[in-house]
Design an enzyme around this catalytic site. Structure first.
Site, short mmCIF file in Angstrom:
data_model
loop_
_atom_site.label_atom_id
_atom_site.label_comp_id
_atom_site.label_asym_id
_atom_site.label_seq_id
_atom_site.Cartn_x
_atom_site.Cartn_y
_atom_site.Cartn_z
N CYS A 87 4.09 -7.18 -7.01
CA CYS A 87 4.26 -8.16 -8.09
C CYS A 87 3.36 -9.37 -7.85
O CYS A 87 2.15 -9.27 -7.97
CB CYS A 87 5.75 -8.53 -8.18
SG CYS A 87 6.18 -9.35 -9.71
N HIS A 195 8.92 -3.32 -8.36
CA HIS A 195 9.50 -3.74 -7.08
C HIS A 195 10.20 -2.58 -6.37
O HIS A 195 11.41 -2.41 -6.56
CB HIS A 195 10.54 -4.84 -7.33
CG HIS A 195 9.96 -6.16 -7.66
ND1 HIS A 195 9.80 -7.16 -6.73
CD2 HIS A 195 9.49 -6.67 -8.82
CE1 HIS A 195 9.26 -8.24 -7.30
NE2 HIS A 195 9.06 -7.95 -8.58
N GLU A 197 11.30 -2.42 -3.44
CA GLU A 197 12.40 -2.89 -2.57
C GLU A 197 13.70 -3.06 -3.35
O GLU A 197 14.77 -3.11 -2.76
CB GLU A 197 11.99 -4.19 -1.85
CG GLU A 197 12.14 -5.48 -2.64
CD GLU A 197 11.00 -5.75 -3.64
OE1 GLU A 197 10.19 -4.83 -3.86
OE2 GLU A 197 10.96 -6.87 -4.20
#
Ligand code: ADP
Ligand code: MG
Lengths: 222, 84, 736, 84
Positions: A87, A195, A197
């Site tokens: 990002c 993302h 994660e």
């Protein structure tokens, strides 16, 4: 030995702890790297996390790219080290010139936070080695400036050299060529807007981020 | 000497402008007719100390190249004026 | 001279008398300015305080109740949660983006002031109708302001409300709730103590923002050009990047144990922070205006003391620690300046240089505790009787009941996708569920406790317009039921009371009734009120908004190994409704959509409600239901339609005999979807608990049908729902 | 007639400009000295059809008031030029 991943923190970063949590959850070590320190230590891989480094003022990544830590990371990347920008991290990597192109405001001029389906286009990179071509991964995006823009020439080069790693199934932001993630020529530097994660725990709705971060940890171990 | 600098940062020609197209769409919905080619840029103004106008221009040019624009997609027009 | 000025500053003659009595002399201009902001409705709660005292505030787990920057509760495992809600209604009408953005900034500061890391915000919003271009412009700006600030400062937005109604056309409501987490032993309070300690101002420079009413001082001849006075911006601009650094800096200072007390700067700026820290600590303070870093030239002392510039904090530090404090601030690129010194006695002295001239001198306590307290006249509306006789149940039957249902459906994704919902990897249920659900992780170690937090915000101006007391009680009841739907036990409540002009006796009556309804419900549910905010004068062109109390309730989920069921049912599930028979349409969304805004609300049964909550919680925690959703706005029709749409599976319903049964919003009802194999078991549990049950049908197919009432294609219904907001906003917005 | 409109939207004086101050801080870190009062605005360019210059100006002014700026915090400077 599990590798140690350095996660850079700029003032205004906010996904650094999430990256650390996900990396540790997958069995690797993680340490935070403060942007003002040129010394990045003995890390085996680097994540530039999401957030709003320096408020994203002027342009996302425009100020962060000048940090002392970034100089060392450019060195590290040039020596073949694994670097992933997620990002805001992707935006920093384009500003500092490790990746081509730029990220403009989303079409529609709205911030977008939602899960999207990504298609794996190339498995030949430090982030996608443990996926299969054509795999569909459900991973959230969370950005205002994720609209990948580059010259026709660059786009062709990315295409011809298999450097587009992930594309959107339903382009949410106007990205050229539906691009969600790309890599550099030597395939050790990757930038992506989604993302991973945020998709590594069953309570969070998806675990499709795991193969990506696993690939990365593996490459850092090598 | 003090100078007033005004820098207009614009997207290069040929680069798509999401802000411009969003504004363009909105204007027609609001009933404004005949508006087209909307392009949105940044206007950055500041004062600077410099030995002379030429030096001021040089500093601002360098600032643009290194920092204020992303040359991949943007270019800049610079105007420098002396402040009495 | 002061005689004229005090009124333009909003102080009454009696208030001026009181100030003279406190000081034993006439106040000077600076002092008058400080009293005027501190004794304003916004800061002193002078009209509402007398009523707020009736709210129950006690609970074993309450660590900090009302009166501090935020309420704090103990949630076990040495973890504490700070919670607070605040309004930014008026600024958001003038400059929607910045008004809402600075509202987010303000509430976040209230949370980290307590030593807590802000982990989530929620935003109950109210705007004028969607066919009004200006209202849409306000809505669009407010939502992007919340998004712009919240995302950047790095606090996820996990829920809220978005309501459009005529009553908010000239006065939108922008309330924001923030939640923070802290190790129990890091709790700090906003107080100064220790004579000789230093007051350090952290964060942004001070400009002329938000000086508002006080700027009339300038035009009254204070050496400033009269011309400049009205050019003076009273709009504040938020800087989320400064705030993000301020959060990290303050939490690091607190972690290192370097501050004695800390206080955010909100309404009334430095006047409030300096006097509040001093009076809470029972001390005085010498305050040096010259040491305040200023953004603009030529600022007057009264401007410095009343400015509401954003992103500033006041920390109290011992002289020994000053150097370390400066080091940490520098690391985070946060400006820090010593602006004052804690003194003995209780005087707040405003000076030009700590050894310099004394510009003003007031007892610190007097700015708070001596603030006027009004028992304003209150009276029910004159037409109450005829109002109550005109009931929505008497409206003609709908011409097209399917159309009426479709008009009540709206997907909020257009709003919520603009918000970061997932940062910190806690969000198990984000915007759109009955309640938001977060994983509860230990703030020091990051270790998952295996438990969860659940939060909901609720308001309903329609109910409260019909009956502010019962309406408010129903809101509290609904929140508690929302928490039950995700398996959570309620722990504490915060509220924001958005009302009209308190000088109007009907408005005061509404406020008083709402407080009574809230108190009653909170006592019944054993729910302490740990904080809140009051926003009055919500009116435009002489018309007051419908009374709009908003509540936020937080609860704890004892076991969060898998996500709670949510709204998605499965093909073949049996659908049942538990709770009382639906009754009444007055105050319902359906009635309001017909332009009918009168009548009476049915009372609800606390005992039954508590039993419904308990059984729902039990079924959810024991994973005996596939899906669960409480019946609220839009009645059973909207509840089942939402479940069908989210599931992507239709249903065939029966035993919903009339539009009243479909759209009634009577309390204490829950739709359950149960796997046929569990049905007997579930019904037995319910029957044993003496809970009323109605089997209403089956989840299946691709149509949404109710026998004898309507038959819709699920696909069409979903499109209508999804398209509601996008098509309204794509129609264009303008500020006027 | 076709006109080229150029609108510069700026924050009014006294209104805080966090973006401007952050850029200002960054310039000094990058080694540029003597730069101050950085203010960031928007520059919006477009073409429009209008009966004459006066009408064009009126349209753009209205667009600014209703849509492009919020007069509470922003000012706009409008320049209109005819296109041959
Ligand atoms: N409706 C309410 N219910 C309970 N407590 C309230 C209510 N309104 C305000 N309070 C409490 O009064 C105190 C002062 O509020 P306020 O002046 O708004 O704080 P701040 O200065 O942080 O803006 C807070 O602790 C708040 O929780
Ligand atoms: Mg406060």
């Amino acid at each position: 030995m599990s590798p140690t991943i350095g996660v850079v923190v700029f003032p205004g970063s906010n996904c650094e702890q999430d990256a650390v949590e996900a990396i540790r959850g997958l069995g690797a070590e993680a340490v935070l790297l403060w942007h003002e320190s040129a010394e990045i230590g003995e890390v085996d891989g680097v994540i530039i996390p999401g957030g709003f480094a320096h408020g994203d003022y002027l342009r996302p990544g425009a100020i962060a790219r000048f940090s002392p830590a970034m100089e060392s990371i450019v060195d590290f990347a040039e020596r073949g080290g694994s670097v992933v920008g997620i990002c805001n991290g992707f935006q920093v990597l384009t500003e500092v010139g490790l990746l081509p192109g730029a990220l403009q405001k989303n079409i529609g001029l709205k911030f977008l936070c939602k899960p999207v389906n990504l298609q794996v286009e190339s498995t030949n990179s430090i982030l996608t080695s443990q996926t299969k071509p054509g795999d569909i991964l459900n991973i959230p995006i969370n950005h205002f400036e994720g609209n990948y823009t580059c010259s026709e020439e660059t786009l062709n080069e990315l295409r011809n050299n298999d450097r587009i790693l992930l594309t959107y199934k339903n382009n949410p932001n106007g990205s050229m060529g539906d691009i969600a993630g790309i890599c550099n020529e030597s395939r050790n530097v990757v930038g992506l807007m989604p993302h991973p994660e945020r998709a590594c725990h069953h309570l969070l709705g998806s675990t499709d981020g795991e193969p990506l971060l696993q690939s990365f940890i593996e490459s850092a171990n090598a | 000497m003090r100078y007033q600098a005004s820098v207009e940062v614009r997207l290069r020609e040929g680069i798509a402008d999401p802000q411009g197209s969003t504004i363009e769409n909105a204007t027609s919905k609001l009933g404004f007719e005949g508006i087209s080619n909307v392009r949105v840029g940044k206007s950055i103004r500041f004062t600077l100390e410099s030995a002379n106008e030429k030096a001021a221009h040089k500093t601002v040019q360098e600032l643009c190249d290194r920092f204020l624009t992303n040359p991949v997609i943007e270019d800049a027009t610079i105007i420098i004026q002396g402040i009495e | 001279m002061t005689e004229k000025i005090h009124r333009t500053l909003g102080l009454t003659d009696e208030e001026l008398e009181k100030i003279i009595e406190i000081l034993g002399r006439e106040p000077n201009h600076l002092e008058l300015a400080m009293y005027s902001v501190m004794w304003s409705e916004h800061c002193s709660y002078k009209s509402s305080r007398i009523h707020l005292k009736r709210l129950p505030v006690e609970g074993d787990h309450v660590l900090v109740g009302p009166g501090e920057n935020a309420g704090v509760i103990d949630v076990g495992d040495d973890i504490a949660i700070a919670i607070r809600i605040e309004s930014h209604n008026h600024p958001s009408y003038i400059e929607p983006y910045q008004g809402a953005a600075t509202g987010v900034g303000g509430i976040i500061r209230d949370i980290f002031t307590m030593g807590a890391r802000p982990i989530a915000i929620m935003d109950p919003l109210r705007f004028g109708p969607l066919d009004d271009a200006r209202s849409k412009w306000v809505a669009e700006g407010v939502i992007s302001g919340i998004s712009g600030y919240g995302n950047s400062v790095g606090v996820p937005n996990i829920g809220g409300e978005t309501v459009f109604d005529q009553t908010y056309i000239g006065n939108p409501l922008v309330n924001v709730l923030c939640l923070g987490i802290l190790p129990k032993d890091r709790l700090v309070l906003g107080q100064a103590s220790g004579v000789g300690n230093l007051a350090v101002l952290l964060g942004a420079t001070t400009g002329r923002d938000g000086i508002g009413g006080v700027s009339v001082l300038a035009s009254a001849g204070f050496g400033d050009d009269e011309e400049d006075a009205d050019k003076r911006p009273s709009v504040q601009v938020g800087d989320p990047f400064e705030e993000k650094r301020l959060i990290e800096c303050c939490l690091e200072l607190l972690d290192a144990g370097l501050v004695v007390g800390i206080q955010d700067l909100g309404g009334a700026g430095l006047s409030c922070a300096a006097s509040e820290t001093a009076s809470r600590g029972g001390v005085g303070m010498d305050f040096d205006v010259a040491a305040v870093p200023q953004r603009e030239k030529g600022m007057q002392p009264y401007e410095i003391m009343t400015s509401e510039s954003q992103e500033r904090m006041l920390a109290i530090v011992t002289p020994d620690n000053l150097e370390l404090v400066t080091q940490i601030s520098n690391k985070w690129e946060i400006r820090s300046s010593v602006v004052g010194k804690v003194t003995q006695g209780g005087l707040l002295r405003i000076m030009e240089g700590l050894e310099g001239e004394v510009l003003g001198e007031v007892p610190a306590v007097s700015l708070h505790e001596d603030a006027p307290l009004y028992e304003r006249p209150l009276a029910p509306p004159d037409d109450l009787e005829s109002f109550q006789l005109d009931q929505a149940e008497q409206l003609p039957n709908p011409e097209d009941i399917a159309e009426d249902l479709l008009n009540l459906l709206s997907d909020l994704e257009w709003v919520t996708s603009q918000y970061d919902q997932q940062l910190f990897l806690n969000t198990v249920i984000g915007p759109g569920g009955d309640a938001a659900v977060l994983r509860l992780k230990n703030p020091s170690t990051g270790q998952d406790t295996g438990r969860g937090l659940a939060v909901t915000t609720d308001g309903n101006h329609r109910w409260c317009a019909i009956n502010p007391r019962t309406g408010t009680a129903m809101i509290v009841a609904e929140s508690v039921l929302n928490l039950a739907c995700v398996g959570a036990e309620p722990k504490a409540l915060v509220n924001c009371l958005n009302f009209g002009n308190p000088e109007n006796p009907t408005v005061m009556w509404q406020l008083s009734e709402a407080v009574d309804g809230m108190s009653e419900a909170c006592r019944e549910f054993d729910l302490p009120v740990v904080g809140g905010n009051v926003s009055l004068y919500n009116e435009s062109q002489g018309t007051n908004i419908d009374p709009t109390p908003i509540v936020g309730v937080i609860g704890v989920i004892p076991n969060l190994e898998t996500p709670p069921p949510g709204m998605k049912w499965a093909e073949g599930d049996r659908l049942i409704v538990i709770g009382p028979e639906p009754e009444g349409l007055s105050g319902s969304a359906w009635a309001f959509a017909q332009g009918h805004r009168k009548g009476v609300l049915r009372e609800f049964d606390y005992d039954l409600h508590k039993r419904i909550c308990a059984i729902t919680r039990e079924l959810v925690q024991n994973k005996l239901v596939t899906a669960v959703h409480d019946v609220s706005v839009g009645g059973l029709g909207v509840a089942t339609a939402e479940m069908a749409i989210t599931s992507g599976i239709g249903c065939s319903l029966a035993r919903i005999s009339s539009h009243e049964a479909l759209f009634s919003e009577s309390s204490s009802r829950v739709v359950l979807a149960v796997n046929p194999e569990e049905l007997i078991n579930v019904e037995e549990i319910l029957t044993n608990a003496d809970i009323p049950i109605v089997r209403i049908g089956l989840a299946n197919g691709d149509r949404y049908t109710i026998k004898g009432l309507l038959d819709l294609e699920l696909h069409d219904m979903k499109n209508k729902w999804a398209d509601h907001l996008p098509s309204a906003f794509e129609g264009g917005t303008t500020q006027g």
